[in-house]
Write an enzyme that holds these catalytic residues in place. Sequence first.
Site, PDB file in Angstrom:
ATOM      1  N   GLN A  59      27.038   9.869  36.646  1.00  0.00           N
ATOM      2  CA  GLN A  59      26.671   8.890  38.095  1.00  0.00           C
ATOM      3  C   GLN A  59      25.966   8.713  37.708  1.00  0.00           C
ATOM      4  O   GLN A  59      25.396   8.182  39.719  1.00  0.00           O
ATOM      5  CB  GLN A  59      26.776  10.393  38.531  1.00  0.00           C
ATOM      6  CG  GLN A  59      28.210  10.856  38.569  1.00  0.00           C
ATOM      7  CD  GLN A  59      29.015  12.382  39.976  1.00  0.00           C
ATOM      8  OE1 GLN A  59      27.947  13.497  39.347  1.00  0.00           O
ATOM      9  NE2 GLN A  59      28.917  12.195  40.696  1.00  0.00           N
TER      10      GLN A  59
ATOM     11  N   TRP B 125      32.360   8.900  42.114  1.00  0.00           N
ATOM     12  CA  TRP B 125      33.568   9.053  41.035  1.00  0.00           C
ATOM     13  C   TRP B 125      34.371   7.843  41.628  1.00  0.00           C
ATOM     14  O   TRP B 125      34.038   7.518  41.763  1.00  0.00           O
ATOM     15  CB  TRP B 125      34.066  10.447  41.230  1.00  0.00           C
ATOM     16  CG  TRP B 125      33.294  11.840  40.814  1.00  0.00           C
ATOM     17  CD1 TRP B 125      32.813  12.058  40.340  1.00  0.00           C
ATOM     18  CD2 TRP B 125      32.622  11.169  38.402  1.00  0.00           C
ATOM     19  NE1 TRP B 125      31.713  12.789  40.044  1.00  0.00           N
ATOM     20  CE2 TRP B 125      31.300  12.504  38.891  1.00  0.00           C
ATOM     21  CE3 TRP B 125      32.316  10.832  38.021  1.00  0.00           C
ATOM     22  CZ2 TRP B 125      31.036  12.656  37.692  1.00  0.00           C
ATOM     23  CZ3 TRP B 125      31.986  11.031  36.633  1.00  0.00           C
ATOM     24  CH2 TRP B 125      30.941  11.946  36.566  1.00  0.00           C
TER      25      TRP B 125
ATOM     26  N   ASN C 115      31.249  21.488  33.191  1.00  0.00           N
ATOM     27  CA  ASN C 115      31.285  21.864  35.002  1.00  0.00           C
ATOM     28  C   ASN C 115      32.533  21.182  35.950  1.00  0.00           C
ATOM     29  O   ASN C 115      33.065  20.447  35.221  1.00  0.00           O
ATOM     30  CB  ASN C 115      30.350  20.100  35.197  1.00  0.00           C
ATOM     31  CG  ASN C 115      30.617  20.483  37.045  1.00  0.00           C
ATOM     32  OD1 ASN C 115      29.977  21.072  37.929  1.00  0.00           O
ATOM     33  ND2 ASN C 115      31.232  18.911  37.243  1.00  0.00           N
ATOM     34  N   GLU C 116      32.952  22.133  35.856  1.00  0.00           N
ATOM     35  CA  GLU C 116      34.593  22.194  37.647  1.00  0.00           C
ATOM     36  C   GLU C 116      35.246  21.703  36.015  1.00  0.00           C
ATOM     37  O   GLU C 116      36.372  20.818  36.136  1.00  0.00           O
ATOM     38  CB  GLU C 116      34.252  21.254  38.236  1.00  0.00           C
ATOM     39  CG  GLU C 116      32.902  21.714  39.273  1.00  0.00           C
ATOM     40  CD  GLU C 116      32.922  20.710  40.507  1.00  0.00           C
ATOM     41  OE1 GLU C 116      34.609  19.784  40.429  1.00  0.00           O
ATOM     42  OE2 GLU C 116      32.056  21.129  41.132  1.00  0.00           O
TER      43      GLU C 116
ATOM     44  N   GLU D 152      25.648  23.562  42.444  1.00  0.00           N
ATOM     45  CA  GLU D 152      26.539  22.753  43.233  1.00  0.00           C
ATOM     46  C   GLU D 152      26.606  23.287  44.686  1.00  0.00           C
ATOM     47  O   GLU D 152      27.615  24.204  44.582  1.00  0.00           O
ATOM     48  CB  GLU D 152      27.082  21.391  42.625  1.00  0.00           C
ATOM     49  CG  GLU D 152      26.336  21.073  41.463  1.00  0.00           C
ATOM     50  CD  GLU D 152      28.146  19.975  41.333  1.00  0.00           C
ATOM     51  OE1 GLU D 152      28.515  19.770  42.037  1.00  0.00           O
ATOM     52  OE2 GLU D 152      27.927  19.219  39.927  1.00  0.00           O
TER      53      GLU D 152
ATOM     54  N   TRP E 156      23.680  19.523  45.333  1.00  0.00           N
ATOM     55  CA  TRP E 156      24.262  18.358  44.698  1.00  0.00           C
ATOM     56  C   TRP E 156      24.150  17.295  46.170  1.00  0.00           C
ATOM     57  O   TRP E 156      24.203  17.935  47.229  1.00  0.00           O
ATOM     58  CB  TRP E 156      25.328  18.724  44.664  1.00  0.00           C
ATOM     59  CG  TRP E 156      26.702  17.076  44.209  1.00  0.00           C
ATOM     60  CD1 TRP E 156      26.727  16.554  44.456  1.00  0.00           C
ATOM     61  CD2 TRP E 156      26.243  17.056  42.728  1.00  0.00           C
ATOM     62  NE1 TRP E 156      27.584  14.997  43.982  1.00  0.00           N
ATOM     63  CE2 TRP E 156      27.075  16.179  42.548  1.00  0.00           C
ATOM     64  CE3 TRP E 156      25.767  17.791  41.701  1.00  0.00           C
ATOM     65  CZ2 TRP E 156      26.675  14.896  41.582  1.00  0.00           C
ATOM     66  CZ3 TRP E 156      26.107  16.965  40.566  1.00  0.00           C
ATOM     67  CH2 TRP E 156      26.721  15.873  40.732  1.00  0.00           C
TER      68      TRP E 156
END
Length: 463
Positions: free
Chosen positions: A31, A425, A176-177, A371, A417
Amino acid sequence: MTSVLPQEIAAPSRLSFPQGFRWGAATASYQIEGAATEDGRMPSIWDTMSREPGRVFRNHSGDVACDHYHRYRDDVRLMSELGLGTYRFSVAWPRIKPDGSGPVNPRGLDFYDRLVDELLANGIAPMVTLYHWDLPQVLEDRGGWTQRDTAYYLADLASATIARLGDRVATWTTLNEPWCSAFLGYASGDHAPGRREPQAAYLAAHHLLLGHGLAAQALRAGGARELSITHVLTRVDAQNPHDAHDRDAARLVDGLQNRIWLDPVLRGHYPADVLPLFERFGAADAIRDGDLDIISTPIDLLGVNYYQPALVRAKVGAVGQANYPGSEGVDFPPQGLPVTGMDWPIDATGLSDTLVRLSRDYPGTPLMITENGSAYHDILEGDRVADPDRIAYFDGHLRAVHKAIERGADVRGYLAWSLMDNFEWAYGYDKRFGLVYVDYDTQRRVPKDSARWYTQVIRDNGL
Ligand code: NCW
């Protein structure tokens, strides 16, 4: 009668967080870094996805992003000016192991080595996430997370990364996630690799968790002092709690958003109501004897990403949501709440309740908000970005964290975040989550009003 001054009515009382509470911000490699082909980096699944017309808003890509790869020194100076104590970032797998499973590319690790040194020189504790969604494309070409081997390759990445950075990095996060990696990547197809195959999604879910366990073992062997995994978690409400069908719908979605990720790691088994979904979609054979022992390798910290609550109801004929594969008959009604620029409903009580629930249902694992934040349509006017909505979002959610601590949740820190606007994304650069505004034409960074506000919160250790 005692008289009350008007400002005592208006001003909410001062809230202090526990001593040693950790404050910071987070980002992710794809990102922000850019430099997509430099120093031996090879493509990830997001490089591929962003080149497929129509997949990402205006066909944006992370080729340049925030150019953090070249500007990291300035960015760390900015973090220091903001007063951050912790910076959570992820490493790009295709930089460190460009062919996914083969030799280490030392130039890829050199970047993170420099970044870590710069952070430490500025008194900022680094927190490293191994996998924030940028799988090497070569591994996806071999089946990606549907393949068991990918889990073992993640462990190899863990060993290589901690061998280089472990003398200076105490806190490590494996994934992450994984909900997003499995269900947005392989079921709804909104995220890379953009596949729409429920069987693949359940295979991916298990292999991601196995990868977590193997990587956790590798990190521990490499001397990690604080081990964690980060999930995107929320409170799932039944629209009508008195209706058994609505309650079943809520249980299903809670199973797929929360418990499928938490129970294997923290209890050593899949939830009994979720296992049949592995069966139904032909993924049960992927779960082999001994896997759950690996997946439940003890961790020291659970990372919680929180953005929005969920509301569900049962409805005949409802098609469910592809990002909850198996949720046919479940409907997601409008919540009637104010929303952020992502159209995500705002309700900070969902965060308190989630934290309290985690401490109650999974006792003994400290929590950290890894986040939390919101995107808004920010406008740069001269040298200033006024973002009162974001300040209100942070303020409300920090009050919710404080309330959760009062209610007994063991919360050790809060990371916003995001540090700066970045490649969001599938939404490309259209959505801005940053404390710091990024002018993508010039790469100028401008701290928003929310950044100034956050600095004061950190300074005061409270609100
Ligand atoms: S899309 C997403 N995000 C955003 C992304 O920029 C970041 O990399 C992620 O870690 C902001 O934070 C995460 N996550 C998907 C969250 C969807 C919300 C799901 C809520 C469940 C009801």
